[in-house]
Design an enzyme around this catalytic site. Structure first.
Site, mmCIF file in Angstrom:
data_model
loop_
_atom_site.group_PDB
_atom_site.id
_atom_site.type_symbol
_atom_site.label_atom_id
_atom_site.label_comp_id
_atom_site.label_asym_id
_atom_site.label_seq_id
_atom_site.Cartn_x
_atom_site.Cartn_y
_atom_site.Cartn_z
ATOM 1 N N ASP A 81 0.836 -1.197 0.000
ATOM 2 C CA ASP A 81 0.000 0.000 0.000
ATOM 3 C C ASP A 81 0.878 1.257 0.000
ATOM 4 O OD1 ASP A 81 -2.395 1.406 0.147
ATOM 5 O OD2 ASP A 81 -2.466 1.361 2.338
ATOM 6 N N ASP A 103 2.724 5.147 -5.289
ATOM 7 C CA ASP A 103 2.027 6.386 -4.972
ATOM 8 C C ASP A 103 2.957 7.560 -5.265
ATOM 9 O OD1 ASP A 103 0.782 8.574 -3.991
ATOM 10 O OD2 ASP A 103 0.454 7.807 -1.964
ATOM 11 N N HIS A 207 -9.596 5.023 -1.568
ATOM 12 C CA HIS A 207 -8.813 5.105 -0.326
ATOM 13 C C HIS A 207 -9.568 5.967 0.681
ATOM 14 C CE1 HIS A 207 -4.630 3.709 -1.538
ATOM 15 N NE2 HIS A 207 -5.337 3.560 -2.639
ATOM 16 N N GLY A 208 -9.096 5.937 1.912
ATOM 17 C CA GLY A 208 -9.673 6.823 2.929
ATOM 18 C C GLY A 208 -11.159 6.581 3.108
ATOM 19 N N THR A 251 -9.497 -0.027 3.884
ATOM 20 C CA THR A 251 -9.892 0.280 5.264
ATOM 21 C C THR A 251 -8.713 0.055 6.189
ATOM 22 O OG1 THR A 251 -12.157 -0.488 4.818
ATOM 23 C CG2 THR A 251 -11.507 -0.323 7.127
HETATM 24 P P1 13P Z 1 -8.765 4.946 6.070
HETATM 25 O O1 13P Z 1 -7.802 5.805 6.841
HETATM 26 O O2 13P Z 1 -10.028 5.675 5.773
HETATM 27 O O3 13P Z 1 -9.037 3.640 6.724
HETATM 28 O O4 13P Z 1 -8.085 4.642 4.640
HETATM 29 C C1 13P Z 1 -7.082 3.663 4.562
HETATM 30 C C2 13P Z 1 -6.388 3.681 3.250
HETATM 31 O O5 13P Z 1 -6.739 4.349 2.309
HETATM 32 C C3 13P Z 1 -5.216 2.797 3.127
HETATM 33 O O6 13P Z 1 -4.593 2.919 1.893
HETATM 34 O O1 G3H Z 2 -3.370 4.889 3.627
HETATM 35 C C1 G3H Z 2 -2.576 4.687 4.531
HETATM 36 C C2 G3H Z 2 -2.675 3.536 5.420
HETATM 37 O O2 G3H Z 2 -3.757 3.704 6.292
HETATM 38 C C3 G3H Z 2 -1.403 3.273 6.114
HETATM 39 O O3 G3H Z 2 -1.125 4.169 7.112
HETATM 40 O O4 G3H Z 2 1.302 4.743 6.893
HETATM 41 O O5 G3H Z 2 0.097 4.869 9.100
HETATM 42 O O6 G3H Z 2 0.626 2.650 8.067
HETATM 43 P P1 G3H Z 2 0.319 4.105 7.814
HETATM 44 ZN ZN ZN Z 3 -4.604 4.982 1.206
#
Ligand code: 13P
Ligand code: G3H
Ligand code: ZN
Length: 304
Positions: A81, A103, A207-208, A251
């Protein structure tokens, strides 16, 4: 052997549901989400961010995921990710992740294309698929942050996909990372999503997308958390986004809130109990419940 992220998403695109992407940082989170997927017979994507890798180690998380995928009766994909560091991306490709995200959304358009193309070349040689991002999703977590949302431009998205050859595209339509997503009314640009869907044929990623469920927030607050102003994406908006063509939904925040609330309660309710299993066991169970809610919402149950 991991499932192919691309195959899972193409099937979801045809079936009009979304495959859950869950961020994992440790064994309990992984066991919780996998148990939910097995119970509901859903495919899932286990995702490691660079922050998770810094915390637990890529080899360790990869081994945990491999074990889960060997034991579980559902397809499990492993995904990197928000990959930003090329060395981390190369290592994930060498280890045999199902997919990697590059990204480069903070770079300008041409540089984003250049960096994405480089990763596509490396990954496709090993049959590994690539998620890229155009526009910027707002909010902040550990290593992933952007102060503002820059909505994805549909025409630019078409050109980006054509020129990079990426397999899935993360789009900015109003969501942001973390628990503080909306200052006022929670609104996703569903109109923009529709336009994007018309311009881009590959699977689109949201995302998010955490819901930041009220009962979870109240529970965490009852046991000492301070979460004023948190706001997530309403379920109705997620359903509409799936209807308009989102096929992978990320998520993380909801899992963090679930873990946090359960740990706080366990510690507060039994101050004399210091057995980690009695603290982390309830957290794993809470993760399972929240993951089940997400799977039901995404419509991926029974699609293994
Ligand atoms: P949330 O912070 O809304 O759970 O999104 C997670 C995310 O986009 C990880 O790539
Ligand atoms: O989109 C991001 C993920 O929620 C990961 O977050 O960099 O704190 O592990 P992190
Ligand atoms: Zn993300």
């Amino acid at each position: 052997m991991f499932a192919s992220t691309k195959t899972l998403l193409q099937k979801a695109q045809r079936g009009k549901y979304a495959v859950p992407h869950f961020n994992i940082n440790n064994m309990e989170i992984m066991q919780g989400v996998v148990q939910a997927a097995v119970t509901l017979k859903s495919p899932i994507i286990l995702a490691t961010s660079e922050g998770a890798i810094n915390y637990a180690g890529m080899n360790f998380l990869h081994c945990l995921a491999q074990t889960a995928s060997r034991l579980a009766s559902v397809p499990i994909a492993l995904h990197l990710d928000h990959g930003q560091n090329l060395e981390t991306i190369k290592k994930a490709i060498a280890l045999g992740y199902s997919s990697v995200m590059i990204d480069a959304s903070q770079d300008h358009f041409e540089k984003n294309i250049l960096r994405t193309k480089q990763v596509v070349r490396l990954a496709h040689r090993k049959n590994i698929s690539v998620e890229a991002e155009l526009g910027t999703i707002g909010g902040a977590e550990d290593l992933v942050s952007s102060r503002n949302i820059h909505y994805t431009d549909p025409e630019k998205a078409r050109e980006f996909v054509e020129r990079t050859g990426c397999d899935f595209l993360a789009v900015a339509v109003g969501t942001s990372h973390g628990a503080y997503k909306f200052a006022g009314k929670a609104v996703l640009r569903q109109d923009l999503l529709q336009q994007l869907r018309h311009k881009v044929a590959i699977p689109l990623v949201l995302h998010g997308a955490s819901a930041v469920p009220r009962p979870l927030v109240r529970l965490a607050e009852r046991y000492g958390a301070s979460l004023r102003g948190v706001e997530g994406v309403p379920d109705t908006q997620i359903k509409t986004a799936i209807f308009y063509g989102i096929t992978k939904i990320n998520t993380d925040t909801d899992l963090r809130l679930a873990f946090d609330a359960a740990v706080r309660r366990a510690l507060k309710q039994a101050p004399r109990d210091f057995d980690p299993r009695h603290i982390l066991g309830p957290a794993r169970e809470m993760i399972r419940k929240i993951a089940e809610q997400r799977i039901r919402l995404f419509g991926s149950g029974g699609k293994r």
